[in-house]
Design an enzyme around this catalytic site. Structure first.
Site, short mmCIF file in Angstrom:
data_model
loop_
_atom_site.label_atom_id
_atom_site.label_comp_id
_atom_site.label_asym_id
_atom_site.label_seq_id
_atom_site.Cartn_x
_atom_site.Cartn_y
_atom_site.Cartn_z
N ARG A 46 37.96 32.66 36.99
CA ARG A 46 39.16 32.65 36.17
C ARG A 46 39.99 31.23 36.38
O ARG A 46 40.23 30.81 37.47
CB ARG A 46 40.17 33.74 36.52
CG ARG A 46 39.86 35.25 35.94
CD ARG A 46 40.69 36.16 36.75
NE ARG A 46 42.00 36.07 36.70
CZ ARG A 46 42.87 37.06 37.47
NH1 ARG A 46 42.39 38.19 37.66
NH2 ARG A 46 44.07 36.62 37.50
N ARG A 48 51.49 32.66 41.92
CA ARG A 48 51.44 34.08 41.65
C ARG A 48 52.01 35.13 42.78
O ARG A 48 52.39 35.99 42.79
CB ARG A 48 49.93 34.48 41.34
CG ARG A 48 49.64 34.19 39.88
CD ARG A 48 48.04 33.82 39.77
NE ARG A 48 47.33 34.86 40.08
CZ ARG A 48 46.08 34.88 40.24
NH1 ARG A 48 45.43 33.59 40.13
NH2 ARG A 48 45.13 36.01 40.20
P1 ADP Z 1 45.95 39.38 39.76
O1 ADP Z 1 45.78 40.84 40.10
O2 ADP Z 1 44.66 38.82 40.30
O3 ADP Z 1 46.92 38.65 39.91
P2 ADP Z 1 45.73 40.16 36.90
O4 ADP Z 1 44.39 39.80 36.01
O5 ADP Z 1 46.36 41.46 37.02
O6 ADP Z 1 45.61 39.27 38.36
O7 ADP Z 1 46.71 39.11 35.94
C1 ADP Z 1 46.47 37.83 35.57
C2 ADP Z 1 47.93 37.42 34.76
O8 ADP Z 1 48.02 38.20 33.62
C3 ADP Z 1 49.10 37.41 35.73
O9 ADP Z 1 49.42 36.26 36.73
C4 ADP Z 1 50.27 37.44 34.57
O10 ADP Z 1 50.24 36.15 33.92
C5 ADP Z 1 49.27 38.18 33.51
N1 ADP Z 1 49.65 39.79 33.62
C6 ADP Z 1 48.89 40.80 34.07
N2 ADP Z 1 49.42 42.06 33.85
C7 ADP Z 1 50.92 41.65 33.61
C8 ADP Z 1 52.12 42.47 33.90
N3 ADP Z 1 52.04 43.88 34.05
N4 ADP Z 1 53.10 42.00 33.46
C9 ADP Z 1 53.54 40.59 33.27
N5 ADP Z 1 52.22 39.90 33.15
C10 ADP Z 1 51.12 40.29 33.51
#
Ligand code: ADP
Ligand code: ADP
Ligand code: ZN
Length: 218
Positions: free
Chosen positions: A161, A172
Site C-alpha cells: 500500500r 495514522r
Molecule cells: P489500517 O487499518 O491499516 O489503518 P485501512 O485499510 O482500514 O487501514 O484504512 C486505510 C485508510 O482508509 C485510512 O487511513 C483512511 O484514510 C481510510 N479509511 C478507512 N476506513 C475509514 C473510516 N471508517 N473512516 C474514515 N476513513 C477511513
C-alpha cells in the site's frame, strides 16, 4: 452474528477478520479495501478519498457512512457481517447504531485488538498483500511458505500500500489516538466491548477472539 473489529493500523484487524469470516461464515466489510477499490476504479468517491488516504487522514464520515449503509443492505450480510476499519469516529459509531436499529439488526460484540505503537510501525512497514486473493503477509512475521508464492491461491504477484510508509503510519497512529480511541469508551459502557492482546502471534490472537465469542450469548 454481527461484529466490529477495532484497533490501530497494523493491529491485525484484516488478518483476524479473514480468519473469523471463514470460521463463522461472516462477510468481511473493510472500509479501507472498499475505498482502495474506489480509488483504483477512479470513481467519484475514489477521487475524493485518494489524497486524504495518502496523507493518512480520515475520509469524511459522510462518505464512509454512505458506503457502509448501502453495503449492509446487501443480501449476503443477512447472515452476519464483520466490520473491519469502521467505525473510526464517534459520529460513525452513532450513525451505525441508527442504521442497525432501522434495519432491525444488532451488534453482538466489538473486539478491540490492542498493540503498542512501535510494534505497529514494524508491522505496517513490512506488510504486503497477494494481488490476486488479497491475503496479507509480513516480511518477518508471516512469510509465504514458499518465497514469492501465495499460500492461499498460488499467485506470484504482491502489492504494497502507498500509505504503508513510516511517515504516514505515524500520522495514522495519531489519528487513531485522537479520533478512534474514544470508541472504546463508547462501546465499553454496555458490555459489548471485548479486548484482546494483539502483541501475541497471529494464532494466539485468534484464540483469544474465539474465546471471547464463545462466551457470547448469540
Ligand atoms: P489500517 O487499518 O491499516 O489503518 P485501512 O485499510 O482500514 O487501514 O484504512 C486505510 C485508510 O482508509 C485510512 O487511513 C483512511 O484514510 C481510510 N479509511 C478507512 N476506513 C475509514 C473510516 N471508517 N473512516 C474514515 N476513513 C477511513
Ligand atoms: P490491520 O488490518 O489492523 O491494519 P493487518 O491484519 O493487515 O492489520 O496486519 C498488519 C501486518 O502485520 C501484516 O503484515 C500482517 O501479516 C502482520 N500481522 C498481523 N497480525 C500479527 C500478529 N499477531 N503478529 C505479527 N504480525 C502480525
Ligand atoms: Zn493469493
Amino acid at each position: 452474528m454481527n461484529l466490529i473489529l477495532l484497533g490501530p493500523p497494523g493491529a491485525g484487524k484484516g488478518t483476524q477478520a479473514r480468519m473469523l469470516a471463514e470460521s463463522h461464515g461472516l462477510v468481511q466489510l473493510s472500509t479501507g479495501d472498499m475505498l482502495r477499490a474506489a480509488v483504483a476504479a477512479g470513481t467519484e468517491i475514489g477521487v475524493q478519498a485518494k489524497e486524504t488516504m495518502e496523507r493518512g487522514e480520515l475520509v469524511s464520515d459522510n462518505i464512509v457512512i454512505g458506503i457502509i449503509a448501502e453495503r449492509i443492505e446487501e443480501p449476503d450480510c443477512a447472515s452476519g457481517f464483520l466490520l473491519d476499519g469502521f467505525p473510526r469516529t464517534v459520529a460513525q459509531a452513532e450513525a451505525l447504531d441508527a442504521i442497525l436499529m432501522q434495519k432491525n439488526k444488532t451488534l453482538d460484540a466489538v473486539i478491540e485488538i490492542r498493540a503498542d505503537d512501535e510494534q505497529l510501525v514494524e508491522r505496517i512497514t513490512g506488510r504486503f498483500t497477494c494481488a490476486k486473493c488479497g491475503v496479507g503477509y509480513h516480511e518477518v512475521f508471516r512469510r509465504p511458505l514458499n518465497d514469492g508464492i501465495c499460500d492461499q491461491c498460488g499467485g506470484s504477484e504482491f502489492t504494497r500500500r502507498k500509505d504503508d510508509n513510516e511517515e504516514t503510519v505515524r500520522s495514522r497512529l495519531q489519528v487513531y489516538h485522537a479520533q478512534t480511541v474514544p470508541l472504546i469508551g463508547y462501546y465499553g459502557g454496555n458490555g459489548r466491548l471485548k479486548s484482546v492482546d494483539g502483541m501475541l502471534d497471529i494464532k494466539s490472537v485468534n484464540r483469544q477472539i474465539e474465546e471471547a465469542l464463545a462466551g457470547l450469548q448469540v
